[in-house]
Design a protein around this motif. Structure first.
Motif, short mmCIF file in Angstrom:
data_model
loop_
_atom_site.label_atom_id
_atom_site.label_comp_id
_atom_site.label_asym_id
_atom_site.label_seq_id
_atom_site.Cartn_x
_atom_site.Cartn_y
_atom_site.Cartn_z
N ILE B 177 0.82 -1.21 0.00
CA ILE B 177 0.00 0.00 0.00
C ILE B 177 0.86 1.27 0.00
CG2 ILE B 177 -1.99 -1.13 1.09
CD1 ILE B 177 -1.23 0.07 3.73
N SER B 178 2.15 1.13 -0.34
CA SER B 178 3.09 2.27 -0.42
C SER B 178 3.04 3.14 0.83
CB SER B 178 2.79 3.18 -1.62
OG SER B 178 2.61 2.47 -2.77
N CYS B 179 3.21 2.48 1.96
CA CYS B 179 3.10 3.20 3.22
C CYS B 179 4.47 3.24 3.88
CB CYS B 179 2.10 2.45 4.09
SG CYS B 179 1.41 3.44 5.34
N THR B 180 4.99 4.42 4.13
CA THR B 180 6.28 4.49 4.82
C THR B 180 6.05 4.66 6.32
OG1 THR B 180 6.26 6.76 4.05
CG2 THR B 180 7.91 5.30 3.07
N VAL B 181 6.69 3.76 7.08
CA VAL B 181 6.52 3.83 8.53
C VAL B 181 7.90 3.75 9.19
CG1 VAL B 181 4.22 2.83 8.61
CG2 VAL B 181 6.19 1.33 8.64
N ASP B 182 7.95 4.11 10.42
CA ASP B 182 9.16 3.99 11.23
C ASP B 182 9.59 2.52 11.26
OD1 ASP B 182 11.06 4.00 13.13
OD2 ASP B 182 9.91 5.23 14.57
N PRO B 183 10.84 2.20 10.84
CA PRO B 183 11.28 0.79 10.80
C PRO B 183 11.17 0.10 12.15
CG PRO B 183 12.98 2.26 9.93
CD PRO B 183 11.86 3.13 10.36
N GLU B 184 11.15 0.87 13.21
CA GLU B 184 11.05 0.27 14.56
C GLU B 184 9.80 -0.59 14.71
OE1 GLU B 184 11.41 2.80 17.96
OE2 GLU B 184 13.32 3.62 17.23
N ILE B 185 8.78 -0.22 13.88
CA ILE B 185 7.53 -0.96 13.95
C ILE B 185 7.75 -2.45 13.66
CG2 ILE B 185 5.96 -1.32 11.98
CD1 ILE B 185 4.35 1.00 12.99
N TYR B 186 8.67 -2.75 12.71
CA TYR B 186 8.91 -4.15 12.36
C TYR B 186 9.67 -4.87 13.47
CZ TYR B 186 7.47 -2.20 7.94
OH TYR B 186 6.78 -1.55 6.98
N GLU B 187 10.58 -4.13 14.11
CA GLU B 187 11.29 -4.75 15.25
C GLU B 187 10.28 -5.10 16.34
OE1 GLU B 187 14.54 -2.23 16.58
OE2 GLU B 187 15.14 -2.01 14.46
N TYR B 188 9.35 -4.17 16.52
CA TYR B 188 8.30 -4.42 17.51
C TYR B 188 7.48 -5.65 17.11
CZ TYR B 188 3.67 -3.82 19.60
OH TYR B 188 2.48 -4.02 20.23
N LEU B 189 7.13 -5.73 15.81
CA LEU B 189 6.33 -6.86 15.33
C LEU B 189 7.08 -8.17 15.48
CD1 LEU B 189 4.52 -5.79 12.04
CD2 LEU B 189 3.50 -6.42 14.22
N ASN B 190 8.40 -8.15 15.15
CA ASN B 190 9.19 -9.38 15.28
C ASN B 190 9.29 -9.82 16.72
OD1 ASN B 190 9.65 -9.57 12.58
ND2 ASN B 190 11.54 -8.35 12.63
N GLY B 191 9.20 -8.85 17.61
CA GLY B 191 9.30 -9.15 19.04
C GLY B 191 8.10 -9.93 19.56
N ILE B 192 6.97 -9.76 18.87
CA ILE B 192 5.77 -10.41 19.40
C ILE B 192 5.78 -11.92 19.12
CG2 ILE B 192 3.25 -10.32 19.59
CD1 ILE B 192 3.27 -7.66 18.20
#
Lengths: 158, 192
Positions: B177-192
């Motif tokens: 969806i061409s959405c730029t977000v703070d990369p930290e979000i993925y670290e957070y997601l991987n943490g779950i």
């Protein structure tokens, strides 16, 4: 029936198993809606081709009874999909529907349209040669179904 | 592309559509009615091609009698659809289902183009033998399936499970969806 009793029934329907089930899912309501739309497309084709023939707009070389005979099973099919998908959609938000004017317009038109097509339009067209009466039947049927579909869509805005 | 969409959203027409109380629902309802005309008439054209429905008519007769209405339905459907897009350009641009819908419409368009190209070459023989090749029947069926999927994905646009402002989303969804977000979000997601 007193409206109070009707409202009790509406609450009972909203609390029904199917109503609960559709409400509890994030995806189910939109997915059922999508198939409801496809049913509308199928019914729409049968209505447009059938009624436009009655109006003398399309397929003028074919008899009115032939066009109605061919479109009839698809009308039945479209209407069946619409009713089968419409019931769970209604059950999941019966109370909202009860207070929606668009819903009552839609249901009234649906009943009138169904009775009109099965008991007036089809029997007359299938048993008679084409005459000016057919144009009136075509206009009535087409208008009723347009209002049914449009007011149905409008339930979502109210 | 995003600049264009941003600009579109800032035009006065777009703002007026977005903010009007009744215009959007009216256009939306008209869009649904035109879908019914387009899809419903296409259904009978495709049924005839696969050997059902109006069998008294030849394939070319059926096309010449019904396709004009299908095309009128298509033009009206596209016009109202463009207006709906124009009302909410940024949201639609970032909408996963909108993108899926455009892709499916592209496939349906290619299928229709290929079908009509073949029909222009061989159509007379189809009428004479009242037979069309298997692949052309398949193409008529594919047309119905694709347009059915277009309707489904179109309906889904209204639901915003994958919108940019609904984070966290997976990397794949944000890419789609061409959405730029703070990369930290993925670290957070991987943490779950």
């Amino acid at each position: 029936m007193e409206s109070n009793q009707l409202l009790q029934i509406i609450y009972f329907l909203e609390d029904s198993y199917i109503g609960e089930y559709v409400r509890s899912s994030l995806w189910l309501f939109p997915v059922i809606q999508s198939f409801h739309l496809i049913g509308l497309g199928i019914l729409g084709g049968a209505v447009v081709i059938g009624d436009f023939r009655l109006l003398g707009i399309l397929m003028k070389t074919e008899t009115t009874s032939y066009v109605i005979k061919v479109t009839k099973p698809w009308f039945n099919f479209g209407l069946s999909i619409l009713i089968l998908t419409g019931i769970p959609l209604f059950l999941s938000e019966a109370v909202k529907c009860y207070y929606s004017r668009a819903f009552w317009i839609k249901i009234s038109c649906l009943l009138i349209g169904t009775i009109f097509v099965y008991f007036i339009r089809n029997p007359i067209v299938l048993s008679r040669e084409e005459n000016f009466l057919m144009k009136i039947l075509g206009v009535l049927s087409f208008s009723i179904w347009v209002v049914t579909a449009a007011s149905g869509r409008w339930i979502g805005f109210s | 592309m995003l600049n264009f969409v941003d600009w579109l959203a800032s035009t006065s027409g777009s703002i007026a559509l977005r903010e009007s109380l009744y215009m959007y629902p009216w256009i939306e309802s008209a869009h649904v009615l035109f879908i019914a005309i387009f899809f419903g008439t296409l259904l009978f054209v495709d049924l005839r091609l696969t050997g059902y429905g109006f069998k008294n008519l030849s394939i070319s007769q059926m096309n010449s009698k019904i396709l004009p209405l299908t095309i009128i339905g298509f033009i009206l459907m596209i016009t109202t659809g463009l207006l709906l897009f124009y009302a909410l350009p940024i949201r639609n641009y970032h909408n996963l289902f909108f993108r899926i819908k455009l892709f499916l419409m592209l496939l349906a368009g290619l299928n229709a183009w290929h079908f009509h190209r073949t029909m222009n070459r061989q159509g007379k023989a189809w009428d004479k033998n009242s037979f069309i090749p298997f692949w052309m029947k398949a193409s008529a069926t594919i047309s119905l399936v694709l347009w059915g999927l277009v309707i489904i994905s179109g309906r889904m646009i209204a639901y915003n499970w994958f919108d940019c402002d609904k984070q966290p989303q997976s990397e794949l969804v944000n890419f789609l969806i061409s959405c730029t977000v703070d990369p930290e979000i993925y670290e957070y997601l991987n943490g779950i």
